[in-house]
Design a protein around this motif. Sequence first.
Motif, short mmCIF file in Angstrom:
data_model
loop_
_atom_site.label_atom_id
_atom_site.label_comp_id
_atom_site.label_asym_id
_atom_site.label_seq_id
_atom_site.Cartn_x
_atom_site.Cartn_y
_atom_site.Cartn_z
N ALA A 79 9.45 -1.06 3.22
CA ALA A 79 8.86 -2.24 3.86
C ALA A 79 9.85 -3.39 3.70
O ALA A 79 10.49 -3.53 2.67
CB ALA A 79 7.53 -2.59 3.22
N MET A 80 9.97 -4.22 4.73
CA MET A 80 10.86 -5.37 4.69
C MET A 80 10.10 -6.59 5.17
O MET A 80 9.37 -6.51 6.17
CB MET A 80 12.09 -5.12 5.58
N ARG A 81 10.25 -7.70 4.47
CA ARG A 81 9.55 -8.94 4.85
C ARG A 81 10.41 -10.15 4.60
O ARG A 81 11.44 -10.09 3.92
CB ARG A 81 8.24 -9.07 4.07
N ASP A 82 9.97 -11.28 5.15
CA ASP A 82 10.58 -12.57 4.93
C ASP A 82 10.04 -13.11 3.61
O ASP A 82 8.85 -13.40 3.51
CB ASP A 82 10.24 -13.51 6.09
N ALA A 131 2.74 -4.11 -4.14
CA ALA A 131 4.10 -3.60 -3.94
C ALA A 131 5.09 -4.43 -4.76
O ALA A 131 4.91 -5.64 -4.92
CB ALA A 131 4.48 -3.64 -2.47
N GLU A 132 6.13 -3.79 -5.27
CA GLU A 132 7.17 -4.50 -6.01
C GLU A 132 8.27 -4.86 -5.02
O GLU A 132 9.03 -4.02 -4.57
CB GLU A 132 7.74 -3.62 -7.12
N TRP A 133 8.35 -6.15 -4.67
CA TRP A 133 9.31 -6.63 -3.68
C TRP A 133 10.62 -6.96 -4.35
O TRP A 133 10.65 -7.63 -5.39
CB TRP A 133 8.74 -7.85 -2.95
N LEU A 134 11.71 -6.51 -3.76
CA LEU A 134 13.06 -6.72 -4.30
C LEU A 134 13.87 -7.58 -3.35
O LEU A 134 13.72 -7.48 -2.14
CB LEU A 134 13.76 -5.37 -4.48
N VAL A 165 15.15 -12.19 2.67
CA VAL A 165 14.70 -10.84 3.00
C VAL A 165 14.38 -10.08 1.72
O VAL A 165 15.16 -10.09 0.78
CB VAL A 165 15.79 -10.07 3.80
N GLN A 166 13.21 -9.46 1.70
CA GLN A 166 12.80 -8.66 0.56
C GLN A 166 12.42 -7.27 1.05
O GLN A 166 11.93 -7.12 2.17
CB GLN A 166 11.59 -9.29 -0.14
N ILE A 167 12.62 -6.27 0.19
CA ILE A 167 12.21 -4.91 0.53
C ILE A 167 11.36 -4.33 -0.59
O ILE A 167 11.44 -4.77 -1.74
CB ILE A 167 13.41 -3.99 0.81
N ALA A 168 10.53 -3.36 -0.22
CA ALA A 168 9.71 -2.62 -1.18
C ALA A 168 9.68 -1.16 -0.76
O ALA A 168 9.67 -0.86 0.44
CB ALA A 168 8.30 -3.20 -1.24
#
Length: 74
Positions: free
Chosen positions: A40-43, A18-21, A30-33
């Motif tokens: 998707a959202m992650r730390d 996944a390309e995390w932004l 916080v990053q989203i893809a």
Amino acid sequence: MTTDTAARGKVELDLTGAEWLSGSQGRGEVQIAFVEGYIAMRDGTDPDGPALIFTPAEWRAFVLGARDGEFDLT
């Protein structure tokens, strides 16, 4: 591959590749893809940790709530 476990209401995505932004030019936590029509959202400080998965409607509600200050502590 997307696995929709409807009985539990959870969606599991394969986030491999996944390309995390990041909204803060790579410095934010916080990053989203965008993957298979979901968000998707992650730390970002724990990239191997869990990710929250949102439908587009859930993401829109979250973003609008954040804009309106719904999650402010004060």
